[in-house]
Design an enzyme around this catalytic site. Structure first.
Site, PDB file in Angstrom:
ATOM      1  N   CYS A 175      -3.749  12.538  13.929  1.00 16.37           N
ATOM      2  CA  CYS A 175      -4.554  11.335  13.751  1.00 16.37           C
ATOM      3  C   CYS A 175      -4.339  10.449  14.965  1.00 16.37           C
ATOM      4  CB  CYS A 175      -4.221  10.616  12.452  1.00 16.37           C
ATOM      5  SG  CYS A 175      -2.723   9.667  12.492  1.00 16.37           S
ATOM      6  N   LYS A 192       0.837  -1.212   0.000  1.00 18.03           N
ATOM      7  CA  LYS A 192       0.000   0.000   0.000  1.00 18.03           C
ATOM      8  C   LYS A 192       0.867   1.256   0.000  1.00 18.03           C
ATOM      9  CE  LYS A 192      -1.323   1.491   4.145  1.00 18.03           C
ATOM     10  NZ  LYS A 192      -1.077   2.831   4.679  1.00 18.03           N
ATOM     11  N   ARG A 238       1.643  14.213  13.666  1.00 14.72           N
ATOM     12  CA  ARG A 238       2.014  14.034  12.266  1.00 14.72           C
ATOM     13  C   ARG A 238       1.975  15.315  11.424  1.00 14.72           C
ATOM     14  NH1 ARG A 238      -0.550   8.551  10.073  1.00 14.72           N
ATOM     15  NH2 ARG A 238       1.212   8.716   8.668  1.00 14.72           N
ATOM     16  N   ASP A 286       5.517   0.296  11.812  1.00 14.77           N
ATOM     17  CA  ASP A 286       4.310  -0.373  11.311  1.00 14.77           C
ATOM     18  C   ASP A 286       4.237  -1.843  11.722  1.00 14.77           C
ATOM     19  OD1 ASP A 286       3.471   1.980  10.189  1.00 14.77           O
ATOM     20  OD2 ASP A 286       4.097   1.483   8.157  1.00 14.77           O
TER      21      ASP A 286
HETATM   22  N1  EPU Z   1       7.317  14.350  10.747  1.00 16.52           N
HETATM   23  C1  EPU Z   1       7.499  15.683  11.057  1.00 16.52           C
HETATM   24  N2  EPU Z   1       7.337  16.605  10.049  1.00 16.52           N
HETATM   25  C2  EPU Z   1       7.019  16.247   8.778  1.00 16.52           C
HETATM   26  C3  EPU Z   1       6.857  14.891   8.476  1.00 16.52           C
HETATM   27  C4  EPU Z   1       7.016  13.965   9.483  1.00 16.52           C
HETATM   28  O1  EPU Z   1       7.772  16.034  12.189  1.00 16.52           O
HETATM   29  O2  EPU Z   1       6.909  17.136   7.938  1.00 16.52           O
HETATM   30  C5  EPU Z   1       7.486  13.350  11.810  1.00 16.52           C
HETATM   31  C6  EPU Z   1       6.207  12.552  12.070  1.00 16.52           C
HETATM   32  O3  EPU Z   1       5.345  13.235  12.962  1.00 16.52           O
HETATM   33  C7  EPU Z   1       6.770  11.287  12.660  1.00 16.52           C
HETATM   34  C8  EPU Z   1       8.057  11.081  11.866  1.00 16.52           C
HETATM   35  O4  EPU Z   1       8.395  12.370  11.353  1.00 16.52           O
HETATM   36  O5  EPU Z   1       7.093  11.475  13.996  1.00 16.52           O
HETATM   37  C9  EPU Z   1       7.991  10.109  10.720  1.00 16.52           C
HETATM   38  O6  EPU Z   1       6.826  10.328   9.957  1.00 16.52           O
HETATM   39  P1  EPU Z   1       6.770  10.061   8.394  1.00 16.52           P
HETATM   40  O7  EPU Z   1       6.616  11.363   7.698  1.00 16.52           O
HETATM   41  O8  EPU Z   1       7.882   9.182   7.981  1.00 16.52           O
HETATM   42  O9  EPU Z   1       5.396   9.270   8.263  1.00 16.52           O
HETATM   43  P2  EPU Z   1       4.453   9.303   7.007  1.00 16.52           P
HETATM   44  O10 EPU Z   1       5.252   9.528   5.795  1.00 16.52           O
HETATM   45  O11 EPU Z   1       3.306  10.201   7.281  1.00 16.52           O
HETATM   46  C10 EPU Z   1       4.639   6.782   6.377  1.00 16.52           C
HETATM   47  C11 EPU Z   1       3.708   5.640   6.237  1.00 16.52           C
HETATM   48  C12 EPU Z   1       3.204   5.222   7.614  1.00 16.52           C
HETATM   49  C13 EPU Z   1       4.418   4.823   8.457  1.00 16.52           C
HETATM   50  C14 EPU Z   1       5.416   5.990   8.520  1.00 16.52           C
HETATM   51  C15 EPU Z   1       6.693   5.650   9.236  1.00 16.52           C
HETATM   52  C16 EPU Z   1       2.754   6.015   4.063  1.00 16.52           C
HETATM   53  C17 EPU Z   1       1.573   6.388   3.245  1.00 16.52           C
HETATM   54  N3  EPU Z   1       2.595   6.032   5.383  1.00 16.52           N
HETATM   55  O12 EPU Z   1       3.892   7.831   6.985  1.00 16.52           O
HETATM   56  O13 EPU Z   1       2.385   4.084   7.435  1.00 16.52           O
HETATM   57  O14 EPU Z   1       4.017   4.495   9.764  1.00 16.52           O
HETATM   58  O15 EPU Z   1       5.752   6.395   7.177  1.00 16.52           O
HETATM   59  O16 EPU Z   1       7.327   4.573   8.656  1.00 16.52           O
HETATM   60  O17 EPU Z   1       3.793   5.693   3.544  1.00 16.52           O
HETATM   61  C18 EPU Z   1       0.684   2.580   7.993  1.00 16.52           C
HETATM   62  O18 EPU Z   1       0.855   2.036   6.885  1.00 16.52           O
HETATM   63  O19 EPU Z   1      -0.034   2.069   8.884  1.00 16.52           O
HETATM   64  C19 EPU Z   1       1.314   3.863   8.264  1.00 16.52           C
HETATM   65  C20 EPU Z   1       0.906   4.673   9.239  1.00 16.52           C
END
Ligand code: EPU
Length: 426
Positions: free
Chosen positions: A117, A22, A122, A310
């Site tokens: 969320c 996904k 996030r 995850d």
């Molecule tokens: N963060 C920031 N600022 C930002 C972006 C992220 O502070 O601008 C922080 C987040 O709050 C968090 C950390 O950085 O503490 C990592 O977040 P990340 O941005 O990597 O998460 P994401 O890209 O929103 C993806 C996956 C998630 C998975 C995370 C971590 C997708 C669509 N989602 O989310 O998947 O948990 O990376 O590996 O790729 C899931 O599939 O259940 C899921 C939540």
């Protein structure tokens, strides 16, 4: 809202085929906005989030044909809307992945700012900081992020050092930079296999991306991208979930169409905890619990290639069945232990202190009525239900439908007693 009714205690056995990832399909679908030509994606999992992403693309004006269940032919020749609206972003945060491609190709984009969320606040500040580094002007207007490219509507290459590793942040920037003028370097980029998969698709579309999978990604901007055909990688989190399903039920499974290399750290941790995992070939794993039983082992979640957040919830379910005390530290999201209190209702001994969960095992879990709070928490509760004595009813399984393809059917085929109760039947 549908529920799952699970009667636990049955060891799983047989063969299960892993679906497409996904978290790779979502950015790859968004990448199709970068070109007026057709992007064909195979192995897109049939899960709710991909249907939502498809709806977003169609709302933007793209045509999405699905000639076969898991093949998407996306053509974004005319785009009529440059916006991911609140209604979609609030149901799926990954809609922010529209930002980079829209801005790169059309010089403008509007995306509703996602709120917090269930698993944490996030923010997307790093996505925005990165786009600014490529020359975008970014403002917040009535809850929406509005981004515009500089003069002549084209982003320009730049340097971005991510203060924190972010998966979708890296992906958004990667897509934005493909059409920027000049060279972009992303430092401290996410190294997840899903980022590399996206880079592979982009390169097939004519982009010039180097270094994906390492912390430094370099992108030489090109004038235009073209169509391409690409197969989404297998889902490493689904793979890990089935590894644990075999171990927690004392069963034996063959897991097909996976990439063992992508699950390296999970396999290593599970082996230490007493799970026997054999790499049959490059796409098949065989798994069973060791005759000596499961032993408690600590885990700390960190960005790839370390242990994935995850898989944290599913690992916690396993640790309730292991001998001894395990400490599970969640470093990525500040509120990702909601499953712990639900498992406590099933008899698990778990103590939460900030970002550390301490699990005392083994405990005989007892079936109970529990509630899923997010995707991976739902998977954890399904695993706990499979290991528990008696009946478990899991409420709010729409969370699991977001990211696991036909999970109850796959489990039933392996001998699990699990059924979906439609709202009308409850
Ligand atoms: N963060 C920031 N600022 C930002 C972006 C992220 O502070 O601008 C922080 C987040 O709050 C968090 C950390 O950085 O503490 C990592 O977040 P990340 O941005 O990597 O998460 P994401 O890209 O929103 C993806 C996956 C998630 C998975 C995370 C971590 C997708 C669509 N989602 O989310 O998947 O948990 O990376 O590996 O790729 C899931 O599939 O259940 C899921 C939540």
């Amino acid at each position: 809202m549908d529920k799952f009714l699970i009667t636990g205690g049955l060891p799983l056995s047989g063969r299960v085929v892993v679906s497409g990832a996904k978290n790779s399909a979502l950015p790859c679908m968004a990448a199709a906005v970068l070109t007026p030509e057709t992007v064909t994606l195979h192995n897109v999992p049939y899960v709710r989030d991909c249907l939502t992403q498809r709806r977003l693309l169609e709302d933007l004006g793209a045509t999405v044909l699905v000639p076969e269940l898991r093949t998407h032919k996306i053509t974004a020749t005319p785009i009529e809307l440059f916006e991911a609206p609140y209604e979609l972003v609030k149901t799926m945060r990954a809609s922010v992945l529209a930002l980079g491609p829209l801005l790169a190709r059309f010089g403008k984009a509007k995306v509703s700012l996602p709120g917090g969320c269930a698993i944490g606040t996030r923010p997307i500040d790093l996505h925005l900081e990165g786009l600014k580094a490529l020359g975008a002007e970014v403002t917040l207007e009535a809850g929406d992020v509005v981004a515009r490219a500089p003069k002549r509507g084209r982003l320009r290459g730049g340097e971005m050092h991510f203060e924190k590793v972010t998966v979708t942040g890296t992906e958004n920037l990667l897509m934005a930079a493909t059409l920027a003028e000049g060279k972009t370097v992303l430092h401290n980029a996410a190294r997840e296999p899903e980022v590399s998969d996206l880079a592979e698709l982009l390169n097939r579309m004519g982009a010039r991306v180097r270094g994906a999978g390492s912390p430094t990604i370099t992108i030489e901007g090109v004038e235009a991208l073209g169509g391409a055909e690409h197969t989404i990688i297998p889902d490493r989190i689904e793979t890990g979930t089935f590894l644990i399903a075999a171990a927690i039920t004392g069963g034996e499974l063959e897991i097909k169409d996976c990439v063992p290399e992508h699950s390296g750290i999970v396999i290593a941790h599970l082996r230490e905890a007493g799970v026997e995992i054999e790499e049959v070939n490059q796409s098949t794993l065989r798994v069973r619990r060791s005759s000596k039983g499961l032993v408690a082992r600590d885990v700390v979640t960190e960005p790839h290639p370390r242990f994935p957040t995850d898989m944290q919830a599913q690992y916690m379910a396993l640790m309730t069945q292991a001998e001894g005390r395990s400490m599970i530290t969640e470093t990525i999201f500040e509120n990702r232990f909601m499953h712990a209190s639900e498992m406590q209702r099933m008899g698990a001994q778990i103590h939460i202190d900030g970002r550390i969960a301490t699990v005392e095992g083994p405990t005989q879990l007892m079936g109970a009525r529990v509630q899923a709070s997010d995707l991976r928490a739902s998977a954890c509760l399904v695993l706990a239900g499979l290991a528990a004595s008696g009946e478990t009813i899991i409420d709010r399984v729409y969370h699991i439908d977001r990211g696991y393809e036909k999970i109850e059917m796959k489990l039933r085929a392996l001998g699990a007693d699990i059924e979906r109760l439609k709202e009308s039947e409850v």
